[in-house]
Design an enzyme around this catalytic site. Structure first.
Site, PDB file in Angstrom:
ATOM      1  N   GLY A  96       1.771   5.046   0.869  1.00  0.00           N
ATOM      2  CA  GLY A  96       1.450   6.008   1.923  1.00  0.00           C
ATOM      3  C   GLY A  96       0.987   5.378   3.225  1.00  0.00           C
ATOM      4  O   GLY A  96       0.397   6.036   4.061  1.00  0.00           O
ATOM      5  N   ALA A  97       1.273   4.090   3.437  1.00  0.00           N
ATOM      6  CA  ALA A  97       0.832   3.435   4.678  1.00  0.00           C
ATOM      7  C   ALA A  97       2.001   3.132   5.604  1.00  0.00           C
ATOM      8  O   ALA A  97       1.889   2.333   6.518  1.00  0.00           O
ATOM      9  CB  ALA A  97       0.066   2.157   4.359  1.00  0.00           C
ATOM     10  N   GLY A  98       3.147   3.756   5.335  1.00  0.00           N
ATOM     11  CA  GLY A  98       4.287   3.562   6.227  1.00  0.00           C
ATOM     12  C   GLY A  98       4.958   2.213   6.052  1.00  0.00           C
ATOM     13  O   GLY A  98       5.687   1.765   6.931  1.00  0.00           O
ATOM     14  N   SER A 130       7.674   3.757  -1.313  1.00  0.00           N
ATOM     15  CA  SER A 130       8.546   4.515  -2.230  1.00  0.00           C
ATOM     16  C   SER A 130       9.947   3.906  -2.266  1.00  0.00           C
ATOM     17  O   SER A 130      10.547   3.772  -3.334  1.00  0.00           O
ATOM     18  CB  SER A 130       8.607   5.993  -1.831  1.00  0.00           C
ATOM     19  N   ALA A 131      10.457   3.479  -1.110  1.00  0.00           N
ATOM     20  CA  ALA A 131      11.797   2.875  -1.100  1.00  0.00           C
ATOM     21  C   ALA A 131      11.790   1.536  -1.830  1.00  0.00           C
ATOM     22  O   ALA A 131      12.751   1.186  -2.528  1.00  0.00           O
ATOM     23  CB  ALA A 131      12.275   2.697   0.337  1.00  0.00           C
ATOM     24  N   ALA A 132      10.683   0.789  -1.689  1.00  0.00           N
ATOM     25  CA  ALA A 132      10.607  -0.506  -2.370  1.00  0.00           C
ATOM     26  C   ALA A 132      10.566  -0.317  -3.887  1.00  0.00           C
ATOM     27  O   ALA A 132      11.217  -1.063  -4.629  1.00  0.00           O
ATOM     28  CB  ALA A 132       9.382  -1.282  -1.888  1.00  0.00           C
ATOM     29  N   PRO A 152       0.827  -1.212   0.000  1.00  0.00           N
ATOM     30  CA  PRO A 152       0.000   0.000   0.000  1.00  0.00           C
ATOM     31  C   PRO A 152       0.862   1.263   0.000  1.00  0.00           C
ATOM     32  O   PRO A 152       1.827   1.347   0.765  1.00  0.00           O
ATOM     33  CB  PRO A 152      -0.793  -0.119   1.304  1.00  0.00           C
ATOM     34  N   ASP A 182      14.371   3.371   5.692  1.00  0.00           N
ATOM     35  CA  ASP A 182      13.501   2.595   4.788  1.00  0.00           C
ATOM     36  C   ASP A 182      14.299   1.978   3.641  1.00  0.00           C
ATOM     37  O   ASP A 182      14.224   0.771   3.390  1.00  0.00           O
ATOM     38  CB  ASP A 182      12.409   3.498   4.177  1.00  0.00           C
TER      39      ASP A 182
HETATM   40  O1  PMV Z   1       6.500   6.549   7.882  1.00  0.00           O
HETATM   41  P1  PMV Z   1       7.591   5.581   7.674  1.00  0.00           P
HETATM   42  O2  PMV Z   1       7.288   4.187   8.065  1.00  0.00           O
HETATM   43  O3  PMV Z   1       8.271   5.685   6.352  1.00  0.00           O
HETATM   44  O4  PMV Z   1       8.696   5.867   8.775  1.00  0.00           O
HETATM   45  C1  PMV Z   1       9.334   7.025   8.939  1.00  0.00           C
HETATM   46  C2  PMV Z   1      10.286   6.881  10.054  1.00  0.00           C
HETATM   47  C3  PMV Z   1      10.701   8.200  10.634  1.00  0.00           C
HETATM   48  O5  PMV Z   1      11.649   7.894  11.640  1.00  0.00           O
HETATM   49  C4  PMV Z   1       9.514   8.899  11.272  1.00  0.00           C
HETATM   50  C5  PMV Z   1      11.300   9.119   9.587  1.00  0.00           C
HETATM   51  C6  PMV Z   1      12.639   8.656   9.060  1.00  0.00           C
HETATM   52  O6  PMV Z   1      13.037   9.181   8.001  1.00  0.00           O
HETATM   53  O7  PMV Z   1      13.323   7.840   9.694  1.00  0.00           O
END
Ligand code: PMV
Length: 318
Positions: free
Chosen positions: A103-105, A109-111, A101, A152
């Site tokens: 934008g779900a953390g 984008s890195a993948a 997904p 990430d």
């Molecule tokens: O939102 P995510 O899962 O991509 O995580 C970001 C993690 C942070 O520590 C909040 C930001 C970062 O660049 O490390």
């Protein structure tokens, strides 16, 4: 040149999000049940440099020449050309398929970046090593997210749990015992960049208090690393609770995240915390494998929009 593909997993941050931006360590792990797959094919009738990109999952269709100079994908193409010392990538058709997904953390984008860099460089017969892939993916992450820590792209490049400090080589974690997690989505979150900017603003206002919290998060991460490498995962839940409380204190939790964390604990998870940027997005719950399905279902009943199960295996770590 035949078609070539490469895949990259999703990720979760186990401990240390946000404090990692301020130089503290953090721990992240790959989520292999979701993935981005990139397929590269020759674009026979086109001149070198002509690249078509299709990503049906997000309805994105473009050619390289249409992209603004600073578009993350343009940065990716330039970075590959620079690293390989080639003037122009050959004509290609790139297709991005994803079960991750956006934008779900979960590091979508890195993948995308990692899978694309690997697929393109394999396609042209000049594959890069992990360090080079990671370096390029970090540059692309900056174009996507502003000032990311780099966690990430690093965990997704190495596809192993990592102990990560900004600007240092990651330490690959060899887990002692398997760990089963339920990941549950509490709904839409502000972008990670916005959440990071909010923490920065409050840190500027209350530097001492925030730095104390960041250091405390760093101590939680160090303790968690010992447990992950040496076993005795029963000691993880109090660390998850402490990390979640510290994240609440810096203002990155939300009522929906807190609700899912409480619900997970009430229905039998050993530990739970928010993961990633916060403000919405995901929680992780540490569970007994036999209970994973029922806890996931309970979390959906309690409002989770989506759940994923993932097990981190010692055997995956070589
Ligand atoms: O939102 P995510 O899962 O991509 O995580 C970001 C993690 C942070 O520590 C909040 C930001 C970062 O660049 O490390």
């Amino acid at each position: 040149m035949p078609a070539v593909s490469a895949s990259a997993p999703g990720k979760v941050i186990l401990f240390g999000e946000h404090a990692v931006v301020y130089g503290q360590p953090a721990i992240a792990a790959p989520v292999t049940g979701v993935a981005v797959k990139v397929i590269v094919q020759p674009n026979l009738l086109q001149p070198p440099g002509s690249i078509e990109i299709d990503s049906p999952a997000v309805d994105f269709h473009a050619t390289r020449s249409e992209l603004p100079e600073q578009h993350p994908l343009n940065i990716l193409f330039h970075q590959i050309e620079q690293t390989l010392h080639i003037a122009r990538l050959p004509a290609m058709k790139i297709r991005i398929n994803s079960t991750l997904p956006a934008g779900a953390g979960m590091g979508s984008s890195a993948a995308v970046s990692v899978a694309m860099i690997r697929a393109i460089t394999r396609f042209i017969g000049l594959p890069l090593n992990n360090e080079q892939v990671n370096q390029i993916a970090f540059e692309v992450e900056k174009a996507f997210h502003g000032t990311p820590s780099g966690i990430d792209n690093t965990v997704i490049t190495y596809q192993m749990p990592i102990y990560f400090i900004k600007n240092y080589q990651p330490r690959l974690i060899h887990l002692k015992e398997p760990i089963t997690l339920v990941i549950a989505n509490a709904g839409e979150a502000p972008s990670t960049a916005e959440m990071v900017a909010g923490v920065r603003q409050r840190w500027q206002q209350f530097p001492q208090r925030y730095e104390q919290i960041f250091r405390q998060i760093g101590r939680v991460v160090e303790a968690a690393l010992q447990i992950l490498e040496n076993g005795n995962w029963q000691q993880l839940p109090p660390l998850m609770r402490e990390n979640h409380q510290l994240l609440q204190e810096i203002g990155v939790s939300s009522p929906s995240l807190d609700k899912l964390v409480s619900a997970a604990l009430q229905c039998g998870a050993y530990g739970a915390k928010l993961t990633g940027g916060g403000g919405g997005g995901n929680i992780i719950a540490l569970v007994q494998p036999e209970q994973a399905d029922s806890i996931a279902q309970k979390l959906r009943e309690e409002g989770a929009l989506h759940t994923w199960l993932t097990t981190l295996h010692p055997s995956e770590n070589g």
